[in-house]
Scaffold this active site. Structure first.
Site, PDB file in Angstrom:
ATOM      1  N   GLU A 107      55.866  22.224  50.256  1.00  0.00           N
ATOM      2  CA  GLU A 107      54.446  21.933  50.687  1.00  0.00           C
ATOM      3  C   GLU A 107      54.445  20.559  50.918  1.00  0.00           C
ATOM      4  O   GLU A 107      54.196  19.898  52.052  1.00  0.00           O
ATOM      5  CB  GLU A 107      53.006  22.251  49.851  1.00  0.00           C
ATOM      6  CG  GLU A 107      52.440  23.432  50.520  1.00  0.00           C
ATOM      7  CD  GLU A 107      51.039  23.803  50.083  1.00  0.00           C
ATOM      8  OE1 GLU A 107      50.185  22.600  49.447  1.00  0.00           O
ATOM      9  OE2 GLU A 107      50.521  24.607  49.927  1.00  0.00           O
ATOM     10  N   SER A 151      50.319  22.269  44.807  1.00  0.00           N
ATOM     11  CA  SER A 151      51.196  23.464  44.854  1.00  0.00           C
ATOM     12  C   SER A 151      52.492  22.649  45.489  1.00  0.00           C
ATOM     13  O   SER A 151      52.319  21.938  46.617  1.00  0.00           O
ATOM     14  CB  SER A 151      50.595  24.339  46.017  1.00  0.00           C
ATOM     15  OG  SER A 151      49.461  24.900  45.305  1.00  0.00           O
ATOM     16  N   ARG A 199      48.174  26.764  56.320  1.00  0.00           N
ATOM     17  CA  ARG A 199      48.755  25.287  55.783  1.00  0.00           C
ATOM     18  C   ARG A 199      49.544  24.877  56.541  1.00  0.00           C
ATOM     19  O   ARG A 199      50.601  24.071  55.963  1.00  0.00           O
ATOM     20  CB  ARG A 199      49.409  25.847  54.270  1.00  0.00           C
ATOM     21  CG  ARG A 199      48.625  26.559  53.425  1.00  0.00           C
ATOM     22  CD  ARG A 199      47.707  25.755  52.571  1.00  0.00           C
ATOM     23  NE  ARG A 199      47.153  26.086  51.424  1.00  0.00           N
ATOM     24  CZ  ARG A 199      46.257  27.134  51.470  1.00  0.00           C
ATOM     25  NH1 ARG A 199      45.607  27.402  52.441  1.00  0.00           N
ATOM     26  NH2 ARG A 199      45.743  27.552  50.271  1.00  0.00           N
TER      27      ARG A 199
HETATM   28  P1  NAP Z   1      44.257  32.743  42.636  1.00  0.00           P
HETATM   29  O1  NAP Z   1      43.079  32.774  42.900  1.00  0.00           O
HETATM   30  O2  NAP Z   1      44.958  32.685  41.276  1.00  0.00           O
HETATM   31  O3  NAP Z   1      45.053  33.618  43.698  1.00  0.00           O
HETATM   32  C1  NAP Z   1      46.599  33.263  43.635  1.00  0.00           C
HETATM   33  C2  NAP Z   1      47.086  33.336  45.397  1.00  0.00           C
HETATM   34  O4  NAP Z   1      46.591  34.621  45.821  1.00  0.00           O
HETATM   35  C3  NAP Z   1      46.629  32.271  46.053  1.00  0.00           C
HETATM   36  O5  NAP Z   1      47.557  31.449  46.324  1.00  0.00           O
HETATM   37  C4  NAP Z   1      45.693  32.915  47.099  1.00  0.00           C
HETATM   38  O6  NAP Z   1      46.304  32.464  48.261  1.00  0.00           O
HETATM   39  C5  NAP Z   1      46.134  34.524  46.988  1.00  0.00           C
HETATM   40  N1  NAP Z   1      44.794  35.194  47.194  1.00  0.00           N
HETATM   41  C6  NAP Z   1      43.821  35.467  46.135  1.00  0.00           C
HETATM   42  N2  NAP Z   1      43.075  36.044  46.825  1.00  0.00           N
HETATM   43  C7  NAP Z   1      43.111  36.229  48.065  1.00  0.00           C
HETATM   44  C8  NAP Z   1      42.467  36.989  49.091  1.00  0.00           C
HETATM   45  N3  NAP Z   1      41.243  37.678  48.736  1.00  0.00           N
HETATM   46  N4  NAP Z   1      42.922  36.761  50.326  1.00  0.00           N
HETATM   47  C9  NAP Z   1      43.999  36.221  50.418  1.00  0.00           C
HETATM   48  N5  NAP Z   1      44.553  35.665  49.430  1.00  0.00           N
HETATM   49  C10 NAP Z   1      44.181  35.823  48.315  1.00  0.00           C
HETATM   50  O7  NAP Z   1      44.720  31.037  43.140  1.00  0.00           O
HETATM   51  P2  NAP Z   1      44.754  29.867  42.569  1.00  0.00           P
HETATM   52  O8  NAP Z   1      46.198  29.239  42.379  1.00  0.00           O
HETATM   53  O9  NAP Z   1      43.845  29.740  41.346  1.00  0.00           O
HETATM   54  O10 NAP Z   1      44.252  28.683  43.663  1.00  0.00           O
HETATM   55  C11 NAP Z   1      42.934  29.091  44.063  1.00  0.00           C
HETATM   56  C12 NAP Z   1      42.801  28.562  45.485  1.00  0.00           C
HETATM   57  O11 NAP Z   1      43.137  26.949  45.260  1.00  0.00           O
HETATM   58  C13 NAP Z   1      43.664  28.995  46.440  1.00  0.00           C
HETATM   59  O12 NAP Z   1      43.255  29.085  47.572  1.00  0.00           O
HETATM   60  C14 NAP Z   1      44.861  27.969  46.689  1.00  0.00           C
HETATM   61  O13 NAP Z   1      45.558  28.083  47.807  1.00  0.00           O
HETATM   62  C15 NAP Z   1      44.285  26.698  46.298  1.00  0.00           C
HETATM   63  N6  NAP Z   1      44.978  25.707  45.568  1.00  0.00           N
HETATM   64  C16 NAP Z   1      45.595  25.019  46.644  1.00  0.00           C
HETATM   65  C17 NAP Z   1      46.446  23.916  46.002  1.00  0.00           C
HETATM   66  C18 NAP Z   1      47.384  22.968  46.740  1.00  0.00           C
HETATM   67  O14 NAP Z   1      48.028  22.045  46.401  1.00  0.00           O
HETATM   68  N7  NAP Z   1      47.567  23.316  48.029  1.00  0.00           N
HETATM   69  C19 NAP Z   1      46.906  23.895  44.714  1.00  0.00           C
HETATM   70  C20 NAP Z   1      46.033  24.775  43.879  1.00  0.00           C
HETATM   71  C21 NAP Z   1      45.322  25.761  44.249  1.00  0.00           C
HETATM   72  P3  NAP Z   1      45.621  31.103  49.223  1.00  0.00           P
HETATM   73  O15 NAP Z   1      46.266  30.239  48.510  1.00  0.00           O
HETATM   74  O16 NAP Z   1      46.081  31.135  50.735  1.00  0.00           O
HETATM   75  O17 NAP Z   1      44.170  31.092  48.977  1.00  0.00           O
END
Ligand code: NAP
Length: 342
Positions: A337, A239, A165
């Site tokens: 972020e 986020s 990120r």
């Molecule tokens: P989630 O699937 O509930 O997982 C929660 C956190 O666990 C995430 O932040 C994710 O990291 C980490 N995670 C889960 N499985 C993983 C794996 N196999 N290996 C490494 N890390 C793992 O996440 P969520 O909140 O619903 O979001 C889903 C995806 O959308 C995520 O990739 C998240 O980063 C992305 N997202 C980004 C934003 C933004 O504004 N930047 C907002 C919402 C969601 P990672 O974040 O590194 O994947």
């Protein structure tokens, strides 16, 4: 050159907070950009360029300079064969429109980045990532105006300083480049399992076993629509913190009390913790703060929502409450972020 004057910055941040910009102007081409920079230099004004403001928090003090709104929109296929596909996308192109076009063409590479708010040009800045894909994996180069060289250059992906990120555009070279286009290398292929846990779970629940760019896009769109607030309806910046990368000692400390703490291996031997989990454990699940008018989104506490905040000072006060609570409980510092500007 006829920039607008005294423009509310609230219209250029999906958090809908902040002061006023002295001048604002839409940019539709590279020549618009150079003309605007020349005008700003004449007037001795600082310049900030934005896309849709999906990752920006404006200070209440406002910006006594020229705000450029990037509307450079194009989608040009540069090269293609049976396997590879190279496309250059204008920085002001809404990112999800670009993803939709690549998916319709049966291309894999960015389909898991569906429905991410903002413009194409913003994606390299924080190396946007979701569901196991990140823009760094598909990016060939970034076209930008370099204020140090005073010319347009192409920055190859290897020189973008990409990390989790992050990139040089938000760290060492913050403010130096105005991004005008990105070039992606995508593939005529289907994505291969295993997929990110949340996606795998979705496929199992919906009995989906055909994995195409379109089925991934549809799944991500459905999950995101149900889990995250639409910035067009509810003021938010996605986020608010990145997941912290900690060392073994910190993990052991947290594990001593919370054996179930979610964690994953990160680059260089670090360990990624879930910022959402830390915030929830610190007492901020579905939290509505009367003092500041800010809240955490019920299904994702990492997303801060502006319910009735009066100004950015309220948001920063709310941010501090959460930072302090997480630090006190876990001795972990969270990194913001969205960019605080100017
Ligand atoms: P989630 O699937 O509930 O997982 C929660 C956190 O666990 C995430 O932040 C994710 O990291 C980490 N995670 C889960 N499985 C993983 C794996 N196999 N290996 C490494 N890390 C793992 O996440 P969520 O909140 O619903 O979001 C889903 C995806 O959308 C995520 O990739 C998240 O980063 C992305 N997202 C980004 C934003 C933004 O504004 N930047 C907002 C919402 C969601 P990672 O974040 O590194 O994947």
């Amino acid at each position: 050159m006829q920039p607008l004057t005294n423009v509310s910055l609230r219209d250029y941040s999906t958090m809908r907070l902040g002061g006023t910009a002295a001048y604002a102007l839409e940019i539709h081409s590279r020549s618009d950009l150079t003309a605007a920079l020349a005008w700003a230099a004449e007037q001795q004004l600082p310049v900030i360029m934005v896309g849709q403001g999906s990752n920006i928090v404006w200070r209440d003090e406002g910006f006594a300079g020229l705000l450029l709104i990037n509307k450079v929109t194009h989608y040009e296929v540069m090269d293609e064969d049976g396997t590879n596909f190279y496309v250059t996308i204008g920085a002001g192109e809404p990112w999800d429109n670009a993803v939709a076009r690549t998916v319709e063409a049966g291309l894999t590479g960015v389909e898991a980045l569906s429905l991410i708010p903002g413009t194409a040009g913003a994606t390299p800045v924080q190396n946007v990532g979701a569901y196991g894909q990140e823009i760094a994996n598909s990016l060939v180069s970034v076209e930008a105006y370099d204020t140090a060289l005073r010319s347009f250059i192409n920055v190859p992906a290897a020189d973008c300083g990409f990390g989790y990120r992050t990139s040089r555009f938000k760290t060492a070279d913050r403010g130096r480049f105005y991004i005008t286009a990105i070039t992606l290398h995508l593939m005529h292929a289907n994505p291969e399992p295993p997929f990110y846990a949340g996606l795998q779970q979705y496929f199992a629940q919906h009995n989906i076993s055909s994995y195409t760019p379109q089925t991934i896009r549809d799944a991500v769109t459905d999950i995101r629509t149900h889990k995250l607030p639409d910035p067009a309806v509810t003021a938010n910046n996605g986020s608010f913190f990145a997941n912290p990368i900690v060392d073994e000692g910190t993990l052991a400390q947290v594990k001593a009390e919370y054996d179930e703490v979610p964690h994953w291996p990160a680059a260089d031997g670090g360990i990624k913790l879930s910022a959402a989990w830390l915030i929830e454990q610190a007492g901020f699940k579905d939290y509505h703060d009367q003092e500041t008018g800010m809240a955490t989104w019920p299904s994702q506490p990492l997303v801060f929502v502006n319910e009735h905040a009066r100004n950015t000072a309220d948001l920063l006060k709310f941010r501090q409450k959460i930072l302090d609570a997480v630090r006190t409980k876990f001795d972990v510092s969270l990194e913001q972020e969205p960019e605080l500007l100017p």
